[in-house]
Design a protein around this motif. Structure first.
Motif, PDB file in Angstrom:
ATOM      1  N   ALA A   1       7.843  12.522  -5.380  1.00 24.65           N
ATOM      2  CA  ALA A   1       9.260  12.710  -4.901  1.00 24.65           C
ATOM      3  C   ALA A   1      10.087  13.641  -5.402  1.00 24.65           C
ATOM      4  O   ALA A   1       9.998  14.015  -6.885  1.00 24.65           O
TER       5      ALA A   1
ATOM      6  N   LYS B   1      10.493  12.716  -0.340  1.00 21.19           N
ATOM      7  CA  LYS B   1       9.071  13.061  -0.770  1.00 21.19           C
ATOM      8  C   LYS B   1       8.781  14.838  -0.563  1.00 21.19           C
ATOM      9  O   LYS B   1       9.051  15.257   0.377  1.00 21.19           O
TER      10      LYS B   1
ATOM     11  N   PHE C   1       7.742   8.508   3.026  1.00 25.64           N
ATOM     12  CA  PHE C   1       6.955   7.624   2.230  1.00 25.64           C
ATOM     13  C   PHE C   1       6.107   6.652   3.335  1.00 25.64           C
ATOM     14  O   PHE C   1       6.562   6.443   4.228  1.00 25.64           O
TER      15      PHE C   1
ATOM     16  N   ASP D   1       2.137   4.610  -0.139  1.00 27.08           N
ATOM     17  CA  ASP D   1       3.122   4.711  -1.407  1.00 27.08           C
ATOM     18  C   ASP D   1       3.779   3.460  -1.801  1.00 27.08           C
ATOM     19  O   ASP D   1       3.960   3.191  -2.974  1.00 27.08           O
TER      20      ASP D   1
END
Length: 381
Positions: free
Chosen positions: A42, A136, A147, A151
């Motif tokens: 991220a 991300k 995400f 994740d």
């Protein structure tokens, strides 16, 4: 998991090992945030430790420069999505945080966050932190990406271990505080006994000299020489005690880490915002490090107890082979000359003595209504 066995498991393993290497709470928080951002690829990550007043006692970010962070302003409050994570203890995964009805906008200098993943960090039933990531790193055809459930599962594993690491770090710091308190109590008793005995002997010898000064001057001279010897011994006892009372954290962690920890505590304990920044400072002689710490403590005490400041900023920067400490507040200020004439020193005499005793210098700049700047410079080794 979409990360694959090699990348996912190896990254989780590296993150957990990194967290286990630190015992200081601040270091653990920074490691958790950096690990989470790397693990989930991220742009931004943050971790907030809530206080009891609707704000955060500590807040650590990764992916934002120090300059950006300063420009953003005060720490966030517990509202909107952060409040949901903390008070309802649930994960939040959003494709676009800006479209959530709880979204309340960003401060002017805040980066624009889009996709968002947040999880509470729990110690049993207690929520001890909020960990979240945004933006991300991936291609975004027509705004896609974001995400995934994988994740969220991966971050959940990290959050569980983060709770253990953070709890252990808190226990370690509490244990060390208790050890330091016990040691100082022991030293105080020893100091009291040793110096009290010396001072009692000194008083008796001085009284004897006073009785002899007229009728037996030579004997009085001998008694006065004994007074001088006893005074020197008492001074030696005090100097030895001062050396032993050198802050344990200073020896273990160094000046920068010790200042940072103490200032974090003051920031939590007072309504004023107290900040610290240290740049490029190398280890200094022990006497100089202790003098810098004591002057910082005295200046902070004045600013927080007497000036009514809203902000107190402490910086420690390298200067040649030495360092310069600066404590700046936006409080009521004072007239240094008027303070001196009135016999009120606000600890300035003590600070100047400490600075000169360490081979350094102290300057004080203050104007009524315009705050105060105290600067101390030491030459290094």
């Amino acid at each position: 998991m979409s990360h694959g066995p090699r990348s996912g498991l190896a990254a989780v393993s590296s993150a957990l090992l990194a967290m286990s290497r630190h015992l200081e709470v601040r270091d653990v928080l920074k490691t958790i945030v950096a690990s989470a951002r790397e693990l989930l690829d991220a742009q931004y990550a943050a971790l907030g430790v809530p206080d009891d007043h609707g704000g955060f006692a500590q807040f650590v970010v990764d992916g934002v420069s120090e300059e950006q962070w300063k420009a953003i302003g005060p720490l966030p409050r517990q509202h909107g999505i952060l409040a949901a994570m903390l008070h309802e203890a649930r994960a939040e995964r959003l494709a676009d945080v800006r479209k959530d009805p709880r979204f309340e906008g960003w401060p002017k200098a805040h980066p624009d966050l889009i996709d968002f993943l947040g999880l509470p960090i729990r110690d049993g039933d207690e929520v001890i932190g909020a960990l979240f990531l945004a933006n991300k790193n991936c291609e975004r055809p027509q705004g896609g990406c974001g995400f995934t459930e994988d994740d969220e599962e991966l971050l959940g594993i990290l959050a569980q271990h983060a709770a253990i690491a953070l709890t252990n770090a808190r226990l370690y710091e509490r244990s060390r505080e208790l050890t330091i308190a016990e040691e100082r109590s022991r030293l105080a008793h020893e100091l009291h006994d040793a110096v009290s005995q010396k001072l009692f002997s000194l008083r008796l010898t001085a009284q004897a000299a006073a009785r002899l000064v007229d009728r037996a001057p030579s004997r009085a001279k001998g008694e006065l020489q004994q007074v001088a010897a006893l005074a020197a011994e008492a001074a030696d006892e005090l100097r030895a005690a001062v050396v032993e009372l050198r802050p344990a954290a200073l020896d273990e962690d160094g000046l920068v880490a010790t200042l940072r920890t103490q200032i974090q505590v003051l920031d939590r304990a007072h309504s004023a915002r107290v900040t610290f920044a240290g740049h490029g400072v190398k280890a200094l002689p022990a006497s100089q490090e202790e003098a810098l710490l004591r002057v910082a403590q005295e200046a902070l005490h004045n600013a927080l107890r007497h000036s009514g400041a809203d902000h107190v900023d402490v910086t420690l920067d390298r200067r040649g082979s030495g360092a310069v400490l600066r404590v700046t507040d936006d409080g009521s200020g004072f007239d240094p000359q008027a303070v001196r004439r009135a016999g009120r020193h606000l600890g300035l005499v003590s600070m100047r003595d400490r600075a000169s005793g360490a081979g350094g210098s102290l300057t004080v700049e203050s104007v009524p209504g315009e705050g105060t700047v105290i600067e101390m410079e030491v030459p290094g080794g």
